[in-house]
Design a protein around this motif. Structure first.
Motif, PDB file in Angstrom:
ATOM      1  N   SER A 114       0.849  -1.187   0.000  1.00 27.09           N
ATOM      2  CA  SER A 114       0.000   0.000   0.000  1.00 27.09           C
ATOM      3  C   SER A 114       0.885   1.238   0.000  1.00 27.09           C
TER       4      SER A 114
ATOM      5  N   SER B 179       1.836   0.654  -8.282  1.00 25.32           N
ATOM      6  CA  SER B 179       0.628  -0.055  -7.838  1.00 25.32           C
ATOM      7  C   SER B 179       0.015  -0.890  -8.965  1.00 25.32           C
TER       8      SER B 179
ATOM      9  N   TYR C 215       4.117   5.400  -6.566  1.00 26.11           N
ATOM     10  CA  TYR C 215       2.949   4.518  -6.370  1.00 26.11           C
ATOM     11  C   TYR C 215       1.893   4.751  -7.457  1.00 26.11           C
TER      12      TYR C 215
END
Length: 546
Positions: free
Chosen positions: A60, A98, A93
């Protein structure tokens, strides 16, 4: 991949060196990455010479930020302040780390499956058949037999009207009614058997009539007999014709038999000529099977309409996983689809008055509106959903522009529809979900497009719940096409489709021949039907049966 301290390597060391040039908070995460990370990890995180692994993973954003704060730059994590680390982590990210970022950067390739050859033929057959209708299937077996005490089929000469389980008769020198020999002249009588024949398999069937007298046979064709030996010559007693049939469908059949001296009327002669023997049997050879009398279970006295079957040869579908898949689009397949469309266009035009309800008279005022209405319904059933306004203009209006020749316009229309991806690729386009559900359900159970009832359910929004779908599935399972597909599935499961012929050593098994092998296969098929469809149906019998 999982982040480890060495991933950012010297790139973030450089970040620490340059940190004094301008405060980290004054630069965006993208600027920090371009200035200090891209030379080692690539401009888009794809990796470089020193660090070839791409910057992707499943952590995350808070987890990724924590890794950077604790370990980057490698050996000197204090060189990058917390705020700068958050910015560069957010950029990494969102840009390429991601799963969502990866999906945006590398969208999955959409691969469509085309109709299999069987689905293609079934689809064309159903679209055309939907304009003909069919009687409700009844549990009747055999053929209607009409027996006439005459050379021809005069109604006032009909003596017997009954249902015969199968056509296999040896009359000898008597008439058809040995209990009442006076009813028929043993020298001159005729019989007509009529009804429909159910095809249990998809493939080429050879119909064989054996008789020593005159005959005509029609199968799936009411205009012209497939066997015509009405004017008999020579000593031939076996007559054959081959047709390609689709499984789970009933095809109209009519056999006419006549015992009479060809071209001569002996009815008034005295004394009567000597009686000659007579026999007749209606047989078939199913795909990869032996010749046998067509059994009662494959015959019905009901009259079903003609079924249109595309005869164009297609290359075989991929069966590397055990079942047919429409995954390969070759030049040969595309050419076959084109030939099938041309063949279908010619068929539709030849039967346009029957299918459209429009008069054949070219000057009829209502011919064009009726033909265009037929085309619209044809296209919607072929595409398995309603047409949009743009599709109406393309498929319905455009073929009729610039030509007064309605037949030519219909040919253009059929070619346009049957070569469209909307027809050939069930998942193509943006069909509303109810219609997509109907399509998946019908191809799963029938290898065919949705019928009128299923399309009506989709139009009414009645395929949105499990119960609504189950209700339609239960209805559809009673259709012979579902039974044919399930039997085919079991045959593939048992790998019997791979054994085309069965033979044994004639010395060790002197009684084993093609007829016995055929009977064994029939016995197995009847067992499968009993296990699946009987009142005591229990799938465990498939594993426990002897």
């Amino acid at each position: 991949m999982t982040f480890t301290p060495h991933i950012f390597g010297s790139a973030l060391v450089a970040l620490a060196v340059l940190a004094g040039a301008a405060p980290a908070e004054e630069r965006t995460g993208e600027q920090i990455y371009k200035q200090m990370c891209a030379r080692c990890h690539g401009a888009k995180g794809e990796g470089a010479k020193n660090y070839p692994l791409p910057l992707t993973g499943d952590k995350s954003l808070p987890q990724l930020t924590g890794v950077i704060a604790r370990t980057m730059p490698e050996g000197e994590p204090e060189a990058l302040d917390a705020e700068g680390g958050k910015r560069v982590a957010a950029f990494i990210y969102d840009s390429f780390y991601s799963p969502d970022a990866q999906a945006k950067r590398n969208p999955p390739r959409v691969e469509l499956s085309r109709l299999t050859v069987k689905q293609y033929r079934n689809s064309v057959a159903d679209v055309i058949g939907s304009f003909r209708g069919a009687p409700k299937v009844e549990e009747k077996q055999g053929l209607r037999g009409e027996y006439f005490n005459s050379r021809g089929f005069q109604g006032n000469k009909r003596v017997i009207d009954r249902t015969d389980a199968e056509v296999k008769f040896d009359f000898g020198k008597a008439g058809p009614d040995p209990d009442k020999p006076e009813t028929f002249d043993p020298n001159t009588f005729c019989i007509r058997w009529e009804g429909s024949v159910w095809a249990p398999d998809t493939g080429v069937y050879e119909f064989v009539v054996r008789t020593d007298h005159a005959l005509r046979l029609w199968v799936n064709e009411n205009r012209k007999p497939v066997i015509d030996a009405w004017v008999k010559s020579g000593d031939n007693t076996e007559f054959k014709a081959s047709l390609f049939l689709l499984a789970g469908r009933a095809y109209p059949i009519r056999l006419e038999f006549s015992k009479a001296k060809q071209g001569v009327d002996d009815s008034n002669k005295t004394p009567k000529p000597p009686v000659k023997p007579a026999f007749v049997s209606l047989n078939w050879k199913r795909p990869n099977r032996a010749i046998e009398v067509i059994p009662a279970r494959n015959l019905t006295p009901q009259k079903f309409p003609e079924v249109y079957v595309v005869e164009a040869p297609f290359p075989p579908d991929d069966r590397s996983l055990g079942w047919e898949r429409g995954t390969t689009v070759s030049k040969e397949w595309d050419a076959a689809a084109t030939e099938g469309a041309l063949e279908t266009a010619a068929y539709v035009v030849a039967r346009l008055p029957e299918l459209s309800g429009a008069a054949a008279n070219a000057t009829a005022a209502d011919r064009l509106p009726k033909v265009k209405a037929f085309c619209r319904t044809f296209a919607e059933r072929a595409f398995r959903r309603p047409l949009t306004a743009a599709e109406t203009a393309l498929f319905i209006d455009r073929p009729f522009e610039g030509t007064p020749d309605i037949d030519l316009a219909v040919k253009r229309f059929v070619l346009l529809v049957l070569k469209s991806p909307r027809f050939l690729y069930p998942d193509a386009g943006t069909a509303p979900e109810p219609y997509a559900t109907a399509t998946r359900l019908s191809f799963a159970l029938w290898d065919a497009p949705p019928d009128k009832e299923l399309l009506a359910a989709a139009a009414a929004g009645k395929l949105g719940t499990r119960d609504e779908v189950a209700k339609q599935a239960e209805r559809m399972l009673s259709d012979p096409r579902a039974r044919a597909k399930l039997r085919e599935f079991l045959i593939v499961w048992l790998k019997l489709d791979q054994a085309k012929e069965l033979s044994k050593d004639a010395k060790r098994f002197p009684g084993f021949d093609a007829e016995l092998a055929n009977d064994l296969r029939t016995s197995l098929e009847l067992l499968l039907d009993e296990v699946v469809w009987s009142a005591s149906s229990d799938f465990r019998q498939l594993l426990l049966a002897d």
